[in-house]
Design an enzyme around this catalytic site. Structure first.
Site, PDB file in Angstrom:
ATOM      1  N   ASP A  34       0.836  -1.185   0.067  1.00 26.61           N
ATOM      2  CA  ASP A  34       0.032  -0.069   0.146  1.00 26.61           C
ATOM      3  C   ASP A  34       0.858   1.210   0.000  1.00 26.61           C
ATOM      4  O   ASP A  34       2.175   1.027   0.240  1.00 26.61           O
ATOM      5  CB  ASP A  34      -0.797   0.147   1.417  1.00 26.61           C
ATOM      6  N   ASP A  36       0.069   5.040   1.085  1.00 25.88           N
ATOM      7  CA  ASP A  36      -0.364   6.145   2.283  1.00 25.88           C
ATOM      8  C   ASP A  36      -0.468   5.220   3.578  1.00 25.88           C
ATOM      9  O   ASP A  36      -1.364   4.421   3.660  1.00 25.88           O
ATOM     10  CB  ASP A  36      -1.609   6.969   1.818  1.00 25.88           C
ATOM     11  N   ASP A 217      -2.101  -0.489   5.939  1.00 27.94           N
ATOM     12  CA  ASP A 217      -2.482   0.200   7.077  1.00 27.94           C
ATOM     13  C   ASP A 217      -3.811   0.148   7.352  1.00 27.94           C
ATOM     14  O   ASP A 217      -4.142   0.704   8.640  1.00 27.94           O
ATOM     15  CB  ASP A 217      -1.782   1.240   7.266  1.00 27.94           C
TER      16      ASP A 217
END
Ligand SMILES: [Mg+2]
Length: 268
Positions: A34, A36, A217
């Site tokens: 991922d 961000d 996240d």
């Protein structure tokens, strides 16, 4: 498939690198990441999430040895520009738009028939939320995100009302909630998890089995953790423990970079 939700155990970057090294022995390591909150720390304005030169270098080193793919909610072109490496695979817009390194045959696109409706939704949200300071409407190709990280708590009910009304007007879209963000996306059976599986299948070399590792996240990353095959490893990036379909937890983005550096430094 179908991992149960548990509180993943914390692991250090070093212990994770050791674990990946031994678990991937005999398999082809594939790194899915991922952007961000995983490769860059979370910032108030999504526009300010820049990749450090150090992280770019380690991704470049890794891509010379393993397939590396970025799977992000951002538009593919946006995340491609931010990472700035032609040697990586990119799945943007929560996986709706996938492309490989300088090869036009490696691509997959979902949901183009929704693009006019997305544009209408961007215009109406921008109009209806204009008077709420700190609420950012981020129009993207396949989605529109409403960011509330900078909004006053007292404005949240008004934001929620606009979101509910917008959704009623556009029943072909659905909302996806993350940390301080609600995103409108096409209501079709496709997400980051499907994109990850699509990538894993195509990145699998003939006569060998891949060992896919995914780091993410946010709530949208749970689709990937859930979709990973049993011979893969899902790692959440979070300061505090929380239930997730990931297997393990790294504490922050510095640990992610530390882990990636150790993998890049391993002897082939
Ligand atoms: Mg993220």
């Amino acid at each position: 498939m179908g991992h149960k939700e548990d509180v993943p155990q914390h692991i250090t970057a070093k212990a994770l690198a050791d674990r990946v090294r031994s678990a991937s022995c005999g398999f082809e390591l594939v790194l899915l990441l991922d952007y961000d909150g995983t490769l860059t720390p979370i910032v108030d304005r999504p526009d300010d999430a820049h990749l450090s030169a150090e992280t770019r270098q380690v991704l470049c080193d890794l891509s010379a040895r393993y397939p590396v793919a970025i799977i992000s909610g951002r538009d593919r072109h946006d995340v491609q520009k931010r990472v700035g490496l032609g040697s990586l695979y990119y799945a943007g817009s929560h996986g709706f738009d996938i492309a490989g390194p300088a090869d036009n045959s490696f691509s997959h696109i979902e949901g183009t028939e929704f693009l006019p409706e997305i544009r209408q939704t961007i215009t109406s949200l921008e109009g209806n939320l204009a008077e709420l300071p700190g609420v950012l409407v981020e129009g993207k190709t396949y989605s529109v995100a409403v960011h509330t990280r900078l909004a006053a708590d007292t404005d949240i009910p008004a934001v929620e009302k606009v979101i509910a009304e917008t959704l009623k007007k556009h029943p072909r879209l659905r909302t996806k909630k993350g940390k301080y963000v609600v995103e409108f996306i096409p209501d079709i059976d496709w997400n980051k998890g499907y994109a990850a599986m699509w990538l894993i299948e195509r990145l699998q070399p003939a006569n060998s089995t891949v060992f896919p590792v995914f780091l993410g996240d946010d709530q949208t990353d749970e689709d990937v953790f859930a979709a990973l095959p049993d011979n893969g490893l899902g790692i959440m990036v979070a300061q505090k423990p929380r239930p997730s379909k990931a297997s393990l937890r790294l504490g922050n983005t510095s640990d992610v970079v530390g882990f990636l550096k150790m993998i890049a430094a391993q002897q082939p």
